[in-house]
Design an enzyme around this catalytic site. Structure first.
Site, PDB file in Angstrom:
ATOM      1  CG  ASP A 170     -12.696  -1.682   6.810  1.00  0.00           C
ATOM      2  OD1 ASP A 170     -12.417  -0.487   6.582  1.00  0.00           O
ATOM      3  OD2 ASP A 170     -12.979  -2.094   7.949  1.00  0.00           O
ATOM      4  CE1 TYR A 179       2.897  -3.385   0.385  1.00  0.00           C
ATOM      5  CE2 TYR A 179       4.156  -4.353  -1.393  1.00  0.00           C
ATOM      6  CZ  TYR A 179       2.976  -4.248  -0.676  1.00  0.00           C
ATOM      7  OH  TYR A 179       1.897  -5.019  -1.016  1.00  0.00           O
ATOM      8  CG  ASP A 215       0.294  -4.949  -3.922  1.00  0.00           C
ATOM      9  OD1 ASP A 215      -0.109  -5.253  -5.043  1.00  0.00           O
ATOM     10  OD2 ASP A 215       1.207  -5.570  -3.339  1.00  0.00           O
TER      11      ASP A 215
END
Ligand code: NAI
Length: 334
Positions: free
Chosen positions: A204, A124, A228
């Site tokens: 994951d 980001y 996020d």
């Protein structure tokens, strides 16, 4: 004492859930002088930006803000107001408590975890460019400074709240340099905080483990993008986006906001669930040291959710946004 607090209603369902939040906080007895400033899609035409300077100036002056969600156009136009605010005010820690409330439909019980998301860099950082006509690159930035700061924040928060375990979430097996640095910082920080158990997990695997047994986790700390994604995912474990609050914290400023967005699909109908926004207000009151008022609101929200009679449609009820808020207020006064 009267607090000066910046209130940003935001777009979509923002004004509806923020009005509900303001009413509930005002009813708690804490005296607040709300400085309402508009940001987002609704001000773009007038000011040429969704984040005019007066918004930043107001928060810098008051040090505390609570905001509704703002709409960010996908794939074009202005930079996200949220990313802009977090970077402009150096709100480096995004804290999202994900907790089951009795009465809220969910497949899980006893979930009580906190997601601590690095809020200023990672993918980001906003460094993106085209490479010719047929490729594009986004640069992921991980620095020692920001990684040390966020992992220390997670350990300090754990110690302060009596939490038992911090898990650092990463993908250092593939991104050996960037996520590798983040993981190294987390391990070094763990050495300084021996009273808190530490482990790490690849993002994951973490996603799967959270779905299988979220009650086994406590505080999770991670770079920006993973935070996020996992915070929306974790919201789904406890009843959805309507119930999960959040805070963006810096060294001397803080902006409180729910995890959810502006929900254009239900905006303007007065049916959005204000719980997440109200609970963000509870986090704000705790941040201000107003523990009694915070507890009063939190208990009232829990009671209304448990009864399940006056709840919004995302939780299986038919109450309007303000009806929920009024019910919380009447429980506070019981
Ligand atoms: P969203 O969170 O707005 O909505 C996702 C789904 O959850 C929708 O079906 C919506 O109706 C439902 N939902 C969300 N909040 C709810 C609530 N309080 N009560 C009941 N149902 C609720 O995510 P979406 O649709 O991807 O994003 C919409 C806009 O919001 C986009 O422009 C996005 O950029 C922006 N956004 C802004 C955020 C912020 O300002 N903090 C955070 C996330 C998204």
């Amino acid at each position: 004492m009267t607090y000066n607090i910046t209130l940003i209603p935001g777009d979509g369902i923002g004004p509806e859930v923020m009005e509900a939040t303001k009413e509930v906080i005002d009813a708690s007895g804490v005296e607040i002088n709300w400085e309402v400033v508009e940001a987002g899609a609704k001000v773009v035409e007038e000011y040429g930006t969704p984040l005019p300077d007066y918004v930043i100036d107001s928060i810098k002056k008051n040090k505390i803000a609570i905001k509704g969600p703002v709409t960010t156009p996908v794939g074009k136009g202005f930079r996200s107001v949220n990313v802009g605010l977090r970077q402009a005010l150096n709100l480096y820690a995004n804290v999202r408590p994900v907790k089951t409330y009795e009465g809220v439909p969910s497949r899980y019980e006893n979930v009580d975890l906190i997601i601590v998301r690095e809020n200023t860099e990672g993918l980001y950082a906003g460094i993106e460019h085209n490479v010719g006509a047929e490729a594009a690159e986004s640069i992921k930035v991980i620095t020692k400074k920001a990684s040390d700061r966020i992992v220390e924040f997670a350990f300090n928060l754990s110690e302060k709240q009596g939490r038992k375990k911090v898990t650092a979430v990463h993908k250092a097996n593939i991104m050996k340099l960037s996520d590798g640095l983040f993981l190294r910082c987390a391990r070094e920080s763990a050495e300084k905080h021996k009273s808190v158990e530490f482990s790490d997990m690849i993002v994951d695997a973490m996603s799967m483990r959270l779905v299988q047994g979220p009650e086994k986790y406590d505080v999770l700390v991670m770079p920006n993008l993973y935070g996020d994604i996992l915070s929306d995912m974790a919201s789904g474990l406890v009843g959805g986006l309507g119930v999960v609050p959040g805070a963006n914290i810096g060294d001397d400023m803080a902006v409180f906001e729910a995890v959810h967005g502006s929900a254009p699909d239900i905006a303007g109908q007065n049916i959005a669930n204000p719980t997440a926004a109200i609970l963000s207000g509870v986090m704000m009151l705790k941040h201000l040291g107003e523990y009694e008022a915070a507890k009063k609101i939190d208990n009232a929200v829990a009671e209304v959710l448990k009864e399940g009679k006056i709840v919004t449609s995302d939780l299986g009820g038919s109450a309007k946004t303000m009806e929920f808020a009024q019910e919380v207020i009447s429980k506070m006064n019981d």
